[in-house]
Scaffold this active site. Structure first.
Site, PDB file in Angstrom:
ATOM      1  N   PHE A 156     -70.813  35.243  89.495  1.00 38.46           N
ATOM      2  CA  PHE A 156     -70.994  35.417  90.936  1.00 38.46           C
ATOM      3  C   PHE A 156     -70.799  36.863  91.373  1.00 38.46           C
ATOM      4  O   PHE A 156     -71.224  37.249  92.460  1.00 38.46           O
ATOM      5  CB  PHE A 156     -70.078  34.481  91.737  1.00 38.46           C
ATOM      6  CG  PHE A 156     -68.611  34.612  91.426  1.00 38.46           C
ATOM      7  CD1 PHE A 156     -67.841  35.613  91.997  1.00 38.46           C
ATOM      8  CD2 PHE A 156     -68.006  33.733  90.546  1.00 38.46           C
ATOM      9  CE1 PHE A 156     -66.498  35.730  91.706  1.00 38.46           C
ATOM     10  CE2 PHE A 156     -66.653  33.833  90.251  1.00 38.46           C
ATOM     11  CZ  PHE A 156     -65.900  34.842  90.831  1.00 38.46           C
ATOM     12  N   ASP A 157     -70.181  37.689  90.538  1.00 41.22           N
ATOM     13  CA  ASP A 157     -69.994  39.096  90.891  1.00 41.22           C
ATOM     14  C   ASP A 157     -69.529  39.855  89.658  1.00 41.22           C
ATOM     15  O   ASP A 157     -68.895  39.276  88.766  1.00 41.22           O
ATOM     16  CB  ASP A 157     -68.955  39.230  92.010  1.00 41.22           C
ATOM     17  CG  ASP A 157     -68.902  40.623  92.632  1.00 41.22           C
ATOM     18  OD1 ASP A 157     -69.858  41.406  92.440  1.00 41.22           O
ATOM     19  OD2 ASP A 157     -67.904  40.930  93.302  1.00 41.22           O
TER      20      ASP A 157
ATOM     21  N   TYR B  49     -59.962  31.187  96.451  1.00 41.67           N
ATOM     22  CA  TYR B  49     -60.486  31.009  97.813  1.00 41.67           C
ATOM     23  C   TYR B  49     -60.210  29.635  98.393  1.00 41.67           C
ATOM     24  O   TYR B  49     -60.680  29.309  99.475  1.00 41.67           O
ATOM     25  CB  TYR B  49     -61.988  31.316  97.834  1.00 41.67           C
ATOM     26  CG  TYR B  49     -62.264  32.760  97.492  1.00 41.67           C
ATOM     27  CD1 TYR B  49     -61.945  33.770  98.392  1.00 41.67           C
ATOM     28  CD2 TYR B  49     -62.793  33.114  96.259  1.00 41.67           C
ATOM     29  CE1 TYR B  49     -62.168  35.101  98.079  1.00 41.67           C
ATOM     30  CE2 TYR B  49     -63.027  34.440  95.938  1.00 41.67           C
ATOM     31  CZ  TYR B  49     -62.705  35.422  96.848  1.00 41.67           C
ATOM     32  OH  TYR B  49     -62.919  36.742  96.537  1.00 41.67           O
TER      33      TYR B  49
ATOM     34  N   PHE C 229     -62.057  35.508  85.705  1.00 45.37           N
ATOM     35  CA  PHE C 229     -62.308  36.944  85.830  1.00 45.37           C
ATOM     36  C   PHE C 229     -61.938  37.640  84.530  1.00 45.37           C
ATOM     37  O   PHE C 229     -60.817  37.517  84.049  1.00 45.37           O
ATOM     38  CB  PHE C 229     -61.467  37.557  86.952  1.00 45.37           C
ATOM     39  CG  PHE C 229     -61.970  37.280  88.325  1.00 45.37           C
ATOM     40  CD1 PHE C 229     -62.975  38.045  88.885  1.00 45.37           C
ATOM     41  CD2 PHE C 229     -61.418  36.251  89.070  1.00 45.37           C
ATOM     42  CE1 PHE C 229     -63.435  37.797  90.171  1.00 45.37           C
ATOM     43  CE2 PHE C 229     -61.862  35.994  90.356  1.00 45.37           C
ATOM     44  CZ  PHE C 229     -62.872  36.770  90.907  1.00 45.37           C
TER      45      PHE C 229
ATOM     46  N   TYR D 105     -64.428  44.380  86.643  1.00 46.83           N
ATOM     47  CA  TYR D 105     -64.307  42.937  86.482  1.00 46.83           C
ATOM     48  C   TYR D 105     -65.666  42.263  86.395  1.00 46.83           C
ATOM     49  O   TYR D 105     -66.692  42.818  86.795  1.00 46.83           O
ATOM     50  CB  TYR D 105     -63.522  42.330  87.655  1.00 46.83           C
ATOM     51  CG  TYR D 105     -64.251  42.442  88.977  1.00 46.83           C
ATOM     52  CD1 TYR D 105     -65.096  41.420  89.428  1.00 46.83           C
ATOM     53  CD2 TYR D 105     -64.120  43.576  89.762  1.00 46.83           C
ATOM     54  CE1 TYR D 105     -65.779  41.540  90.622  1.00 46.83           C
ATOM     55  CE2 TYR D 105     -64.795  43.698  90.956  1.00 46.83           C
ATOM     56  CZ  TYR D 105     -65.624  42.675  91.390  1.00 46.83           C
ATOM     57  OH  TYR D 105     -66.311  42.808  92.569  1.00 46.83           O
TER      58      TYR D 105
ATOM     59  N   ILE E 283     -57.446  38.429  96.350  1.00 44.80           N
ATOM     60  CA  ILE E 283     -56.945  37.065  96.178  1.00 44.80           C
ATOM     61  C   ILE E 283     -55.606  37.079  95.428  1.00 44.80           C
ATOM     62  O   ILE E 283     -55.328  37.977  94.630  1.00 44.80           O
ATOM     63  CB  ILE E 283     -57.970  36.147  95.471  1.00 44.80           C
ATOM     64  CG1 ILE E 283     -58.322  36.670  94.074  1.00 44.80           C
ATOM     65  CG2 ILE E 283     -59.201  35.940  96.339  1.00 44.80           C
ATOM     66  CD1 ILE E 283     -59.230  35.739  93.274  1.00 44.80           C
TER      67      ILE E 283
END
Length: 181
Positions: A55-56, A101, A117, A44, A75
């Site tokens: 962010f990731d 979140y 994502f 991902y 999540i």
């Protein structure tokens, strides 16, 4: 009375909640799709919708994330929307805060963020990976979508026909009031 007010407020919040947007960016054919309870392996890339900032990304680490889908270990936006995927399939998930979140900060992710994502199913535990990935053609994807639309239209027509029968019965002049609606 207070309980009733809180219950109504909670119900309104649930109804008003946005939904996760799922875009299949690479559709593939397979015999076995991911199911709730499967241990899956997913690559991902996560970005913020607000500014596009990443962010990731498991791709950057060269290691997909392994988890059991549908069991609450990730999540809700992932848990609910990485089901019914084929190995090699790619989806872009646009996840509103209610399915991400929420109203809490999570590392580089600000509270209340909508997340995007890009996901790719790399494997399903206990399922042999295909020797080659066969992408679905545009016509087969369109055909599946057309069948779904046909079924939905047929269902709505049946509902409308039933409602019409009730309306006609209510106006049939037999002197009886029909309150089915």
């Amino acid at each position: 009375m207070r309980f009733l007010t809180l219950s109504i407020a909670a119900l309104v919040a649930i109804v008003a909640a946005e939904e996760v947007k799922v875009e299949v960016t690479r559709a593939v054919e397979c015999e076995r799709k991911s199911q709730k309870g499967d241990k899956i392996s997913v690559h991902y890339r996560g970005t913020l919708q607000s500014d596009g900032k990443q962010f990731d990304a498991s791709y950057d680490r060269g290691q997909p994330l392994d988890f059991v889908v549908g069991k609450g270990s990730v999540i809700k936006g992932w848990d609910d929307n990485l089901i019914d995927m084929c190995i090699g399939e790619k989806r872009t998930l646009t996840i509103p805060p209610e399915f991400g979140y929420g109203d809490r900060n999570m590392g580089p992710i600000p509270a209340g963020s909508t997340l995007i994502f890009e996901t790719e199913l790399m494997g399903i535990g206990g399922v042999k990976a295909p020797e080659s990935i066969i992408e679905k053609t545009v016509s087969s994807v369109a055909s599946e979508a057309t069948e779904g639309v046909k079924a939905a239209i047929k269902s709505k027509i049946a509902d409308a026909a039933e409602a019409a029968k009730i309306i006609i019965a209510d106006t049939d002049g037999d002197g009886q009031e029909h309150n089915e609606l």
